[in-house]
Design a protein around this motif. Structure first.
Motif, mmCIF file in Angstrom:
data_model
loop_
_atom_site.group_PDB
_atom_site.id
_atom_site.type_symbol
_atom_site.label_atom_id
_atom_site.label_comp_id
_atom_site.label_asym_id
_atom_site.label_seq_id
_atom_site.Cartn_x
_atom_site.Cartn_y
_atom_site.Cartn_z
ATOM 1 N N VAL A 93 -65.215 85.599 -62.097
ATOM 2 C CA VAL A 93 -65.402 84.176 -61.799
ATOM 3 C C VAL A 93 -65.745 83.420 -63.076
ATOM 4 O O VAL A 93 -66.504 83.900 -63.917
ATOM 5 C CB VAL A 93 -66.506 83.977 -60.717
ATOM 6 C CG1 VAL A 93 -67.828 84.578 -61.171
ATOM 7 C CG2 VAL A 93 -66.691 82.521 -60.371
ATOM 8 N N ARG A 94 -65.136 82.256 -63.211
ATOM 9 C CA ARG A 94 -65.463 81.294 -64.262
ATOM 10 C C ARG A 94 -65.479 79.909 -63.641
ATOM 11 O O ARG A 94 -65.159 79.750 -62.457
ATOM 12 C CB ARG A 94 -64.450 81.383 -65.411
ATOM 13 C CG ARG A 94 -64.664 82.592 -66.330
ATOM 14 C CD ARG A 94 -63.904 82.454 -67.622
ATOM 15 N NE ARG A 94 -64.159 83.544 -68.544
ATOM 16 C CZ ARG A 94 -65.218 83.639 -69.343
ATOM 17 N NH1 ARG A 94 -66.136 82.671 -69.309
ATOM 18 N NH2 ARG A 94 -65.382 84.652 -70.153
ATOM 19 N N ARG A 95 -65.823 78.901 -64.450
ATOM 20 C CA ARG A 95 -65.939 77.541 -63.908
ATOM 21 C C ARG A 95 -64.621 77.041 -63.320
ATOM 22 O O ARG A 95 -64.612 76.227 -62.416
ATOM 23 C CB ARG A 95 -66.408 76.582 -64.998
ATOM 24 C CG ARG A 95 -67.858 76.773 -65.421
ATOM 25 C CD ARG A 95 -68.340 75.680 -66.351
ATOM 26 N NE ARG A 95 -67.561 75.624 -67.581
ATOM 27 C CZ ARG A 95 -66.689 74.669 -67.857
ATOM 28 N NH1 ARG A 95 -66.461 73.694 -66.984
ATOM 29 N NH2 ARG A 95 -66.019 74.681 -69.003
ATOM 30 N N GLY A 96 -63.491 77.558 -63.834
ATOM 31 C CA GLY A 96 -62.208 77.058 -63.359
ATOM 32 C C GLY A 96 -61.579 77.837 -62.228
ATOM 33 O O GLY A 96 -60.554 77.414 -61.687
ATOM 34 N N GLY A 97 -62.157 78.978 -61.855
ATOM 35 C CA GLY A 97 -61.525 79.739 -60.786
ATOM 36 C C GLY A 97 -62.132 81.116 -60.620
ATOM 37 O O GLY A 97 -63.162 81.446 -61.210
ATOM 38 N N TYR A 98 -61.454 81.940 -59.827
ATOM 39 C CA TYR A 98 -61.988 83.253 -59.487
ATOM 40 C C TYR A 98 -60.850 84.233 -59.234
ATOM 41 O O TYR A 98 -59.699 83.842 -58.981
ATOM 42 C CB TYR A 98 -62.872 83.166 -58.237
ATOM 43 C CG TYR A 98 -62.111 82.696 -57.011
ATOM 44 C CD1 TYR A 98 -61.450 83.596 -56.178
ATOM 45 C CD2 TYR A 98 -62.024 81.346 -56.710
ATOM 46 C CE1 TYR A 98 -60.720 83.152 -55.074
ATOM 47 C CE2 TYR A 98 -61.309 80.893 -55.611
ATOM 48 C CZ TYR A 98 -60.666 81.806 -54.802
ATOM 49 O OH TYR A 98 -59.939 81.366 -53.719
ATOM 50 N N GLY A 99 -61.181 85.514 -59.313
ATOM 51 C CA GLY A 99 -60.249 86.572 -58.970
ATOM 52 C C GLY A 99 -61.024 87.693 -58.293
ATOM 53 O O GLY A 99 -62.023 88.181 -58.826
ATOM 54 N N LEU A 143 -68.931 76.480 -55.768
ATOM 55 C CA LEU A 143 -68.078 77.546 -56.286
ATOM 56 C C LEU A 143 -68.637 78.907 -55.902
ATOM 57 O O LEU A 143 -67.895 79.786 -55.440
ATOM 58 C CB LEU A 143 -67.973 77.439 -57.812
ATOM 59 C CG LEU A 143 -67.313 78.607 -58.538
ATOM 60 C CD1 LEU A 143 -65.839 78.702 -58.169
ATOM 61 C CD2 LEU A 143 -67.466 78.470 -60.044
ATOM 62 N N VAL A 144 -69.912 79.113 -56.075
ATOM 63 C CA VAL A 144 -70.547 80.392 -55.771
ATOM 64 C C VAL A 144 -70.339 80.761 -54.300
ATOM 65 O O VAL A 144 -69.952 81.889 -53.964
ATOM 66 C CB VAL A 144 -72.043 80.343 -56.122
ATOM 67 C CG1 VAL A 144 -72.789 81.527 -55.517
ATOM 68 C CG2 VAL A 144 -72.235 80.325 -57.630
ATOM 69 N N VAL A 145 -70.579 79.819 -53.421
ATOM 70 C CA VAL A 145 -70.425 80.086 -51.981
ATOM 71 C C VAL A 145 -68.964 80.363 -51.631
ATOM 72 O O VAL A 145 -68.648 81.289 -50.876
ATOM 73 C CB VAL A 145 -70.967 78.901 -51.158
ATOM 74 C CG1 VAL A 145 -70.673 79.107 -49.668
ATOM 75 C CG2 VAL A 145 -72.466 78.736 -51.379
#
Length: 220
Positions: A93-99, A143-145
């Motif tokens: 995860v980063r500020r712009g997205g997730y995998g 984002l975290v949730v």
């Protein structure tokens, strides 16, 4: 032997990921390029000490956990350990997205990648800065949730024994602390992966890297 660099010159350090099947070939090429090597089995991994002063630290992707690799020598045993088909849960995860993914033997068995925006810090001051900070905090919380929910969906039905975090350390830790992922909290975490914005291609590479020997080469 190459001439030493000037005093105070920065040391060149690079990292590579090599599968167990390719490890013997990598070590042979390393020796050919650096005047041979000798092995040193250390607490932090297997060290290849080359004739020209170059060092390579080889670390397994996971602990033996009672299932050590088999082989006549330390290098063979490390390669065998890294070739075991263990399952990993990846959370990048980063500020712009997730995998998110579940991997075994370097291949994704289930995965999901997406984008999610968290505003960058602003240099503005006063009330404007405070508004930006609150907005950024709210976006990070969302984002975290959202990532925790996606992870719960991807992980469901695909049991694994280790968690591999990556990207932004703080965000990854916050996601793993979410109540939605409480079932995965007791699982051991493997080495953190430093990845770019976790798009699908980045997630695919991370799955391969997480199942490979991590090699840190320090040049002479």
């Amino acid at each position: 032997m190459p001439a030493p660099g000037p005093p105070g010159a920065p040391v060149s350090v690079r990292t590579a990921f090599v599968t167990g099947a390719r490890l013997a070939g990598w070590a042979e090429r390393f020796g050919s390029s650096h005047g041979g090597y000798r092995l040193q089995d250390c607490d932090d991994g297997l060290r290849l000490l080359a004739g020209d002063g170059t060092e390579a630290l080889l670390q397994p992707p996971w602990p033996a956990d009672g299932r050590p690799g088999r082989g006549a020598g330390a290098l063979e045993r490390l390669a065998a350990l890294a070739s075991q088909p263990r399952r990993l849960g990846l959370l990048l995860v980063r500020r712009g997205g997730y995998g998110i993914g579940v991997a075994s033997e370097g291949t994704l068995l289930a995965s999901k990648a997406g984008t999610r925006y968290v505003q960058s810090r602003t240099a503005a001051g006063g009330q404007s800065q405070q508004r930006f900070a609150r907005r950024r905090s709210n976006q990070a919380d969302a984002l975290v949730v959202a990532v925790a929910e996606q992870a719960r969906l991807v992980f469901a039905g695909h049991p694994f024994e280790y968690v591999v975090p990556g990207g932004d350390r703080t965000l990854a830790d916050l996601v793993l602390e979410e109540p939605l992922l409480r079932d995965y909290a007791p699982l051991p975490r493997l080495a953190y992966l430093d990845v770019a914005e976790p798009r699908a291609a980045v997630l695919k590479k991370a799955a391969a890297d997480a199942c490979s020997v991590r090699i840190t080469v320090t040049d002479a």
